[in-house]
Motif scaffolding. Structure first.
Motif, short mmCIF file in Angstrom:
data_model
loop_
_atom_site.label_atom_id
_atom_site.label_comp_id
_atom_site.label_asym_id
_atom_site.label_seq_id
_atom_site.Cartn_x
_atom_site.Cartn_y
_atom_site.Cartn_z
N LYS A 159 0.84 -1.21 0.00
CA LYS A 159 0.00 0.00 0.00
C LYS A 159 0.87 1.26 0.00
O LYS A 159 0.66 2.17 -0.79
CB LYS A 159 -0.92 -0.02 1.23
N PHE A 160 1.86 1.29 0.88
CA PHE A 160 2.76 2.44 0.95
C PHE A 160 3.46 2.68 -0.38
O PHE A 160 3.50 3.80 -0.89
CB PHE A 160 3.79 2.24 2.07
N LEU A 161 3.99 1.60 -0.98
CA LEU A 161 4.74 1.74 -2.22
C LEU A 161 3.84 2.08 -3.41
O LEU A 161 4.24 2.83 -4.30
CB LEU A 161 5.55 0.48 -2.49
N SER A 162 2.61 1.57 -3.41
CA SER A 162 1.70 1.91 -4.51
C SER A 162 1.25 3.37 -4.41
O SER A 162 0.97 4.01 -5.42
CB SER A 162 0.50 0.97 -4.54
N ASP A 163 1.18 3.89 -3.20
CA ASP A 163 0.81 5.30 -3.00
C ASP A 163 1.98 6.25 -3.21
O ASP A 163 1.78 7.46 -3.28
CB ASP A 163 0.26 5.51 -1.59
N ASN A 164 3.19 5.71 -3.28
CA ASN A 164 4.41 6.53 -3.37
C ASN A 164 5.35 5.98 -4.44
O ASN A 164 6.35 5.33 -4.13
CB ASN A 164 5.12 6.56 -2.02
N PRO A 165 5.05 6.25 -5.72
CA PRO A 165 5.88 5.69 -6.80
C PRO A 165 7.34 6.15 -6.73
O PRO A 165 8.24 5.39 -7.11
CB PRO A 165 5.21 6.16 -8.08
N LEU A 166 7.60 7.33 -6.23
CA LEU A 166 8.97 7.79 -6.08
C LEU A 166 9.72 6.93 -5.06
O LEU A 166 10.88 6.57 -5.26
CB LEU A 166 9.01 9.26 -5.67
N ALA A 167 9.05 6.57 -3.99
CA ALA A 167 9.64 5.69 -2.98
C ALA A 167 9.93 4.32 -3.57
O ALA A 167 10.98 3.73 -3.31
CB ALA A 167 8.73 5.57 -1.76
N LEU A 168 9.02 3.81 -4.38
CA LEU A 168 9.23 2.51 -5.01
C LEU A 168 10.44 2.55 -5.92
O LEU A 168 11.28 1.64 -5.91
CB LEU A 168 7.98 2.11 -5.81
N THR A 169 10.58 3.62 -6.69
CA THR A 169 11.74 3.76 -7.58
C THR A 169 13.04 3.80 -6.79
O THR A 169 14.00 3.11 -7.13
CB THR A 169 11.60 5.04 -8.44
N LYS A 170 13.06 4.58 -5.72
CA LYS A 170 14.26 4.68 -4.89
C LYS A 170 14.60 3.33 -4.24
O LYS A 170 15.76 2.94 -4.19
CB LYS A 170 14.07 5.75 -3.81
N LEU A 171 13.59 2.64 -3.79
CA LEU A 171 13.79 1.33 -3.17
C LEU A 171 14.38 0.35 -4.20
O LEU A 171 15.32 -0.38 -3.90
CB LEU A 171 12.45 0.81 -2.65
N MET A 172 13.84 0.36 -5.39
CA MET A 172 14.35 -0.53 -6.44
C MET A 172 15.80 -0.19 -6.80
O MET A 172 16.62 -1.09 -6.98
CB MET A 172 13.46 -0.44 -7.68
N GLU A 173 16.10 1.08 -6.88
CA GLU A 173 17.48 1.50 -7.19
C GLU A 173 18.45 1.01 -6.11
O GLU A 173 19.53 0.51 -6.42
CB GLU A 173 17.56 3.02 -7.32
N GLU A 174 18.05 1.16 -4.86
CA GLU A 174 18.89 0.73 -3.75
C GLU A 174 19.14 -0.78 -3.80
O GLU A 174 20.27 -1.24 -3.64
CB GLU A 174 18.24 1.13 -2.42
N HIS A 175 18.11 -1.53 -4.08
CA HIS A 175 18.25 -2.99 -4.13
C HIS A 175 19.02 -3.45 -5.35
O HIS A 175 19.79 -4.41 -5.28
CB HIS A 175 16.87 -3.66 -4.05
N MET A 176 18.85 -2.76 -6.47
CA MET A 176 19.61 -3.13 -7.68
C MET A 176 21.10 -2.85 -7.48
O MET A 176 21.95 -3.60 -7.98
CB MET A 176 19.08 -2.37 -8.89
N GLU A 177 21.42 -1.81 -6.75
CA GLU A 177 22.83 -1.52 -6.45
C GLU A 177 23.43 -2.63 -5.60
O GLU A 177 24.55 -3.09 -5.85
CB GLU A 177 22.95 -0.17 -5.74
N LEU A 178 22.69 -3.08 -4.60
CA LEU A 178 23.17 -4.19 -3.77
C LEU A 178 23.32 -5.45 -4.62
O LEU A 178 24.31 -6.17 -4.51
CB LEU A 178 22.22 -4.46 -2.60
N LYS A 179 22.35 -5.70 -5.48
CA LYS A 179 22.41 -6.89 -6.35
C LYS A 179 23.65 -6.83 -7.23
O LYS A 179 24.34 -7.84 -7.42
CB LYS A 179 21.15 -6.96 -7.21
N LYS A 180 23.95 -5.65 -7.76
CA LYS A 180 25.13 -5.48 -8.61
C LYS A 180 26.40 -5.79 -7.81
O LYS A 180 27.29 -6.49 -8.28
CB LYS A 180 25.19 -4.06 -9.16
N LEU A 181 26.49 -5.29 -6.60
CA LEU A 181 27.66 -5.55 -5.77
C LEU A 181 27.79 -7.03 -5.43
O LEU A 181 28.89 -7.58 -5.43
CB LEU A 181 27.58 -4.74 -4.47
N LYS A 182 26.68 -7.67 -5.16
CA LYS A 182 26.70 -9.09 -4.80
C LYS A 182 27.02 -9.96 -6.01
O LYS A 182 27.65 -11.00 -5.87
CB LYS A 182 25.37 -9.50 -4.18
N THR A 183 26.58 -9.56 -7.18
CA THR A 183 26.87 -10.33 -8.39
C THR A 183 28.37 -10.29 -8.68
O THR A 183 28.96 -11.29 -9.07
CB THR A 183 26.09 -9.75 -9.60
N ASP A 184 28.97 -9.14 -8.44
CA ASP A 184 30.41 -8.99 -8.69
C ASP A 184 31.25 -9.86 -7.76
O ASP A 184 32.29 -10.36 -8.15
CB ASP A 184 30.84 -7.53 -8.54
#
Length: 66
Positions: free
Chosen positions: A13-38
């Motif tokens: 609910k929070f993320l659907s009401d706040n698309p900017l928050a969802l984008t920031k959350l995804m960016e943060e997790h993708m950065e971690l994923k990139k570091l872990k893949t390396d």
């Protein structure tokens, strides 16, 4: 009683009401994923705790439930 289902519902609910928050959350997790893949390591609790925006979203969901 607080349950995982309630927490998941509030987070969605929070993320659907706040698309900017969802984008920031995804960016943060993708950065971690990139570091872990390396380095080919699994995710750890320390990794999760090192995600400041994720921690804020989690706290916001907890506060909105209480």
């Amino acid at each position: 009683e607080e349950t995982l289902a309630t927490a998941m519902t509030l987070a969605l609910k929070f993320l659907s009401d706040n698309p900017l928050a969802l984008t920031k959350l995804m960016e943060e997790h993708m950065e971690l994923k990139k570091l872990k893949t390396d380095c080919s390591n699994d995710y750890t609790w320390t990794d999760y705790m090192a995600l400041p925006f994720t921690q804020n979203v989690s706290l916001q969901c907890q506060l909105s439930y209480t």
